[in-house]
Enzyme design. Sequence first.
Site, PDB file in Angstrom:
ATOM      1  N   LYS A 140       0.841  -1.204   0.000  1.00 61.35           N
ATOM      2  CA  LYS A 140       0.000   0.000   0.000  1.00 61.35           C
ATOM      3  C   LYS A 140       0.876   1.253   0.000  1.00 61.35           C
ATOM      4  O   LYS A 140       0.562   2.243  -0.671  1.00 61.35           O
ATOM      5  CB  LYS A 140      -0.924  -0.001   1.216  1.00 61.35           C
ATOM      6  CG  LYS A 140      -1.752   1.275   1.337  1.00 61.35           C
ATOM      7  CD  LYS A 140      -2.741   1.214   2.478  1.00 61.35           C
ATOM      8  CE  LYS A 140      -3.562   2.518   2.551  1.00 61.35           C
ATOM      9  NZ  LYS A 140      -4.624   2.451   3.577  1.00 61.35           N
ATOM     10  N   HIS A 281      -7.933 -28.970 -32.977  1.00 57.58           N
ATOM     11  CA  HIS A 281      -8.896 -27.974 -32.503  1.00 57.58           C
ATOM     12  C   HIS A 281      -9.734 -28.515 -31.341  1.00 57.58           C
ATOM     13  O   HIS A 281     -10.960 -28.364 -31.314  1.00 57.58           O
ATOM     14  CB  HIS A 281      -9.790 -27.512 -33.650  1.00 57.58           C
ATOM     15  CG  HIS A 281      -9.032 -26.874 -34.773  1.00 57.58           C
ATOM     16  ND1 HIS A 281      -8.071 -25.907 -34.579  1.00 57.58           N
ATOM     17  CD2 HIS A 281      -9.081 -27.066 -36.119  1.00 57.58           C
ATOM     18  CE1 HIS A 281      -7.561 -25.533 -35.739  1.00 57.58           C
ATOM     19  NE2 HIS A 281      -8.149 -26.221 -36.687  1.00 57.58           N
TER      20      HIS A 281
END
Length: 529
Positions: A140, A281
Amino acid sequence: MTDLHPVRRALLSVSDKTGLVDLGQALAARGVELLSTGGSAKTLREAGLTVRDVAEVTGFPEMMDGRVKTLHPMVHGGLLALRDNDAHVAAMEEHKIGGIDLLVVNLYPFEAALARGAGYDEMIENIDIGGPAMIRAAAKNHAFVTTVVDVEDYDALLAELEANDGQTSYAFRQRFAQTAYARTAAYDAAVSTWMAGAIGENTPRRRAFAGQLAQTMRYGENPHQNAAFYTDGSGRPGVATAVQHQGKELSYNNINDTDAAFELVAEFDPADGPACAIIKHANPCGVARGATLLEAYQKAFDCDRTSAFGGIVALNMELDEETAQAITGIFTEVVIAPAATDAAKAVFAAKKNLRLLTTEGLPNPTSGGVAFKQVAGGILVQDRDNGHVPVEDLKTATKRAPTADEMGDLRFAWTVAKHVKSNAIVYVKDGATVGIGAGQMSRLDSALIAAKKAERMAEALGLPEPLTKGSAVASDAFFPFADGLMEAVAAGATTVIQPGGSMRDDEVIAAADEAGLAMVFTGMRHFRH
């Protein structure tokens, strides 16, 4: 706030001591004061470094088996104080709080305890409290504090200090703060996911997902899409844990298809013989068992040679030289197997673009776990499809029951259908797929496409008739009408496996009886979308 901020005081508190001494020595050489706790302080002192205990700074000893040691204003004030805020500076001076410019923390090994199957009480003790609190505080305050949470970032930190005469830049601190928050998020995700499982909560009100970057990709499914690959830490054998022996970097589509191939081939226990799956695929274009791995590959290849070009080959046992030679007969994107002989690797070495992956194991097809998919505004979560139907639970729905050989092909077809996009139709003969129809909006169309592919392969192989003649056929969901079943009959299928449960089951069963088919119901479907 200035862009560059010096590192004068560092707090080092780590579970993983890898590289700790080298880091401590490098920081000390720059005149950085070292604060530390417990085992980290002991390791640094044994290396001859001067270290100040956090307990000395706070005035409180570590207590409650180490549960409380850094949760104190002398620590968090040093991490959170804004150095350009007069009130903050005054508070630091009043309470004799020293600023901490660098925090190096890696957390209690919760994920490692989970991986080794630790019990509930041990898991609880491996939940870090002080570490995440310090990381969040330091991140922070990244305007002034640098936060490092990964051992692999030590070198980057030292390079930054070297480049900036003992200081770190704001951009550097920002980047490491983001990494820090991602680490605590992943940690909490692991804890909450474990606890949900431990208490039997299948649908917790809040759910977190996390991953660790394994690879940044050139693009995703298409060149205009950014993409990356993240591992989930589960250790499930597959593309995420594999060793790549050669070939170009795996693409997004490579990884997706390779995963589909390996999960499919893992359905076939090596103890029952070699098996091969060829994927294109994300759909199988050929799956087979054989007396040898070479035979399994050749039978799988002969299901649809056209689609196999540029596909993914997955094997359920160690790749040998003969099979490797056969695979190199056409262009193949990826080969994945539990292992590969040196001779097989040598064969592939001549194909620089072919990727060879080995995993040292197969994923367990019956294990638990979840699968998830993003949709607009949410995430769909479900159990992995690990459903299997024992042979004794299959119900013969027709007058004729399948023979033992037919039942073998039916079960094989059903296993493959589980891995074919819905609507799925799979024809199997003698332990090999001979026609696959995938991903159609109509089950009738899937049956037609699979049969047509079989006809084309028969012509290519010079066979007098398609191998669908006398085959077993699987449907991933019930036949809603008899028309799809009749297309399978027209293709030559003599046995059928399907879930059953249609409102028109009686009509479908009557059509099967009239055609002389043996049909069994599984009572379970395998949609795959």
